[in-house]
Scaffold this active site. Structure first.
Site, mmCIF file in Angstrom:
data_model
loop_
_atom_site.group_PDB
_atom_site.id
_atom_site.type_symbol
_atom_site.label_atom_id
_atom_site.label_comp_id
_atom_site.label_asym_id
_atom_site.label_seq_id
_atom_site.Cartn_x
_atom_site.Cartn_y
_atom_site.Cartn_z
ATOM 1 N N ASP A 314 0.858 -1.179 0.000
ATOM 2 C CA ASP A 314 0.000 0.000 0.000
ATOM 3 C C ASP A 314 0.904 1.243 0.000
ATOM 4 O O ASP A 314 2.132 1.156 0.155
ATOM 5 C CB ASP A 314 -0.982 -0.021 1.190
ATOM 6 C CG ASP A 314 -2.212 0.852 0.908
ATOM 7 O OD1 ASP A 314 -2.162 1.686 -0.011
ATOM 8 O OD2 ASP A 314 -3.216 0.710 1.620
HETATM 9 C C1 BGC Z 1 -5.140 3.176 0.199
HETATM 10 C C2 BGC Z 1 -5.379 2.114 -0.848
HETATM 11 C C3 BGC Z 1 -5.283 2.713 -2.221
HETATM 12 C C4 BGC Z 1 -3.948 3.396 -2.366
HETATM 13 C C5 BGC Z 1 -3.768 4.014 -3.737
HETATM 14 C C6 BGC Z 1 -3.909 4.004 -0.074
HETATM 15 O O1 BGC Z 1 -3.857 5.096 0.760
HETATM 16 O O2 BGC Z 1 -5.062 2.565 1.460
HETATM 17 O O3 BGC Z 1 -6.614 1.507 -0.662
HETATM 18 O O4 BGC Z 1 -5.472 1.730 -3.190
HETATM 19 O O5 BGC Z 1 -3.841 4.418 -1.403
HETATM 20 O O6 BGC Z 1 -4.573 5.099 -3.904
#
Ligand code: BGC
Length: 762
Positions: A314
């Protein structure tokens, strides 16, 4: 009857019984491409390999990239930055988001084409894979269709609608040139303070698993190389949705049995549906950050759950091992730990520090090249499977998939079926035309609250970005019953002070209050208190003084406590976050043109201190007496229970039967029930089947949902609904962390009826 505690325990294999349907398994082309991957890999330098493992945000490639100040301009990529990141550093993956939130199809196509142009200039011409969070429709594309968030989808109990929404999302996403969607969320919704609760399918593991499976199938179809599909990304592995505090990214503590019984099945369902990628979450579980846990990534996700796709970190999750978790002594050490734990691609995403650190780590011998090769093989394989080596650019024929009128029908039907009628005193709803309505509340004339986070921007809160063509509740109501019949002073600002006069309320027949929450996501969506904010509570109290019946529409991504003001309301319609057709679905439901059929996918608590779930254990409810002999009840007493939802039809469920009293290991039990619509309007009803294990070695829940079927009934119509229950449906995770079924008595529960059957091994 006392159960035979098992010596003979049926061990149900930890791998699910349904065959794994990865397209890899039955797709010769992919195996052929796998050979090509090997050849390509053999030609790559270390720098080229590590570039592939690096994912940056498109925002750092923009000419102007101030996310806080969204100017009225196009999103344009800067050639110097493209040259630096894509050409010189050979970055393999880019993700959103663009800074002005106004991007249309042409702009997206240009951006993705520019990225691929620079990738083409590199020595090996490896295409870029672009990833995005189009998690409730292609929410970052102007003109695309925005569906309800997952929590509302779960309320529909309609898996076909869920599949259709995912399919449209895939088509419109692919039209932009992006081929990878970061969804669905597989976390269970049992922490309503969490600012992403609405991204879950609610508190039940069976519903969650079913909807995750449909979403993955909708995104990916039979293969991901065609114009109708994108790769899914099951996220966030694992326990992210349930931190103790509810604050985003904070520690979770989940016992092993619970982890396997409540948290893994949704991921397993996504894997069985063929999910190509998975995202590792930011949080720590029992003291170990997941991004650092080889055990959770390799032993559990890969070996136990059978996931063989690409694993993405993530956002900054690897960096966090140093900066926040405090388990890596430096950023470089964090990279070492994350990559050795099994992460294939790092969502860095602001710079190339990861790239340099990883190159150094390999050169110093601290990360073996075999680990890099393994990760890059998966990345290249994904790109082959997506068809990017054949054509990395947005395809003309695919662009025709964009903005089709039928998508709007799916959005309307889904929003309409999600709406959940929680209260309807004296059948005040549906309303009749010809009345005067006083309309107020922060969501009455606002678009962002209907759409929620991940719409045009991460927070989804910028009202000016919403197209004129999308109406507010006020807009639809005025059109529906005539402007002259709607008294409403709300402006398009969620936080604006309500400005209405006593005289206006007196002139109305009914008051409709649209309450709840504005858009949010992640950390900004955390709340200290589930209670609806004071301002809205005061609004209800103030309005109630005028003696007009109050109908409340709740536009909110999680249950906000309203026990103090609920008695002042005659009717309550839960709308969740219904998307662009939400306003129309709400108004049509209030007037009976749509008959609500949604059922709560979570328990709506009455008190902050009593967050319980429907599948509570024996000790969680009962009666006790104090020394003075006063009796106290305790237990599951929510505002509204999980599965609650009224209708304008009256359904009678009767005649529960089972075809035998004993269920053997390899057999199945046929359960039937009659459902009749004794009302005067056509309606849909989801019939829900629960079981209860009388005695078990792990304390059994009072009931567990095992199946649901939604049917349509005309007035006077009766249907028989059948379910087949097998051993697999009554299994649980035992003390040895294996799925087991024990012999003994079980209840089948449908509505207020019960039948007992005995499970025997032979
Ligand atoms: C989130 C994810 C997301 C990623 C990309 C993160 O902050 O937890 O769910 O896919 O950002 O935007």
């Amino acid at each position: 009857m006392q159960k035979l505690i098992s010596i003979l325990v049926l061990i149900i294999t930890l791998h699910a019984s349904t065959p794994r349907a990865t397209s890899l398994a039955n797709n010769k082309d992919v195996l052929q491409n796998f050979g090509e991957v090997k050849t390509l890999l053999s030609k790559m330098t270390l720098e080229e390999k590590v570039g592939q493992m690096t994912q940056i945000t498109v925002n750092i490639l923009e000419s102007q990239n101030d996310l806080t100040n969204i100017p009225n301009r196009a999103n344009v990529l800067d050639p110097k930055k493209l040259q630096n990141y894509i050409y010189e550093h050979k970055i393999g993956s880019v993700m959103h988001e663009l800074s002005n939130g106004k991007q249309d199809l042409a702009e997206w196509n240009k951006i993705i084409s520019d990225l691929q142009d620079y990738a083409k200039k590199t020595r090996l011409q490896i295409p870029i894979v672009f990833g995005i969070d189009n998690i409730h429709g292609a929410g970052y594309l102007r003109g695309a269709t925005i569906f309800p968030h997952n929590i509302g989808l779960a309320a529909t109990r309609n898996l076909e609608l869920c599949y259709d929404c995912a399919k449209v999302t895939a088509k419109e996403t692919r039209a932009t040139g992006a081929t990878w969607n970061f969804g669905p969320v597989c976390g269970i919704g049992r922490q309503p303070l969490w600012g992403r609760f609405y991204e879950t399918f609610g508190e039940d593991v069976f519903i969650g698993s079913q909807f995750v499976g449909s979403t993955v199938r909708g995104y990916q179809d039979k293969s991901i190389d065609n114009s109708n599909s994108v790769a899914a990304c099951i996220k966030h592995f694992i326990g992210f949705s349930n931190s103790i505090s509810g604050w985003n990214k904070t520690p979770s503590y989940i016992p092993d049995i619970q982890l396997r019984e409540y948290y893994f099945p949704q991921f397993r369902s996504g894997i069985n549906a063929g999910a190509k990628t998975a995202m590792i979450s930011f949080n720590e579980l029992d003291g170990i950050p997941i991004s650092a846990s080889k055990y959770l990534i390799e032993t559990v996700l890969r070996d136990e759950l059978g996931f063989d796709g690409l694993i993405l970190s993530d956002w900054e999750a690897i960096l966090m091992l140093h900066t926040e978790h405090g388990i890596a002594v430096s950023e470089k050490d964090a990279v070492r730990i994350g990559i050795l734990a099994g992460i294939d691609m790092c969502q860095v995403p602001w710079n190339v520090d990861f790239y340099y650190n990883l190159i150094e780590l390999v050169n110093e011998g601290n990360v073996p090249i075999s680990r890099i090769d393994e990760a890059v093989t998966r990345i290249l394989k994904l790109k082959y499977e997506m068809g990017l080596f054949e054509n990395p650019y947005p395809i003309d024929e695919v662009k025709e998939n964009y903005k089709k009128p039928e998508y709007k029908t799916i959005a309307y039907n889904t929003a309409a079926e999600s709406l959940t009628l929680l209260k309807n005193n004296n059948k005040i709803l549906p309303l009749k035309k010809g009345i005067k309505i006083f309309l107020a509340g922060p969501a009455a004339n606002n678009k962002s609250s209907l759409h929620g986070g991940w719409t045009f921007t991460w927070q989804g809160k910028n009202e000016s970005l919403y197209p004129e063509s999308i109406p507010t509740i006020k807009d639809v109501l005025e059109e529906y019953i005539g402007k002259e019949n709607v008294i409403c002073n709300s402006i398009r600002d969620y936080d604006a002070k309500e400005n209405f006069s006593l005289k206006n309320i007196k002139n109305s027949d009914v008051v409709i209050l649209c309450l709840g929450e504005n858009a949010y996501s992640g950390t900004p969506g955390f709340i200290n208190d589930l209670t609806l904010d004071k301002k809205q509570i005061e609004l209800v109290k103030k309005v109630s003084k005028f003696g007009k019946p109050i109908i409340t529409v709740l536009v909110e991504g999680r249950p906000r406590i309203i026990n103090e003001i609920e008695p002042l309301m005659e009717a309550v319609l839960m709308a969740y976050i219904p998307g662009e057709k939400g306003a129309e679905a709400i108004v049509k439901s209030l007037f009976g043109e749509n008959n609500p059929s949604g059922l709560l996918p979570f328990t709506y608590p009455a008190f902050n201190g009593r967050i319980m779930f429907y599948d509570f254990k024996g000790t969680e409810s009962g009666v006790f007496w104090d020394s003075a002999g006063n009796e106290f009840q305790f237990g599951y007493e929510p505002q509204w229970a999980f599965g609650h939802g009224l209708s304008y039809s009256d359904f009678v469920i009767s005649d529960l039967t089972i075809d035998k009293n004993e269920l053997k290991r390899d057999d199945s039990l046929l359960v039937t029930v009659k459902v009749k619509n004794v009302g005067i309007v056509t309606g849909k009803k989801s019939v829900e089947l629960y079981t209860h294990d009388h005695y078990a070695t792990i304390t059994p829940s009072k009931k567990r949902l095992r199946a649901f079927k939604k049917i349509l009934l005309k007035p006077g119509e009766e249907k028989i609904v059948n379910f087949k229950i097998r051993a697999n449906d009554i299994k649980f995770v035992g003390s040895e962390l294996e799925w087991i079924v024990e012999e003994g008595d079980f209840d089948i529960i449908i509505a207020d009826m019960k039948k007992v059957f005995k499970y025997v091994f032979n």
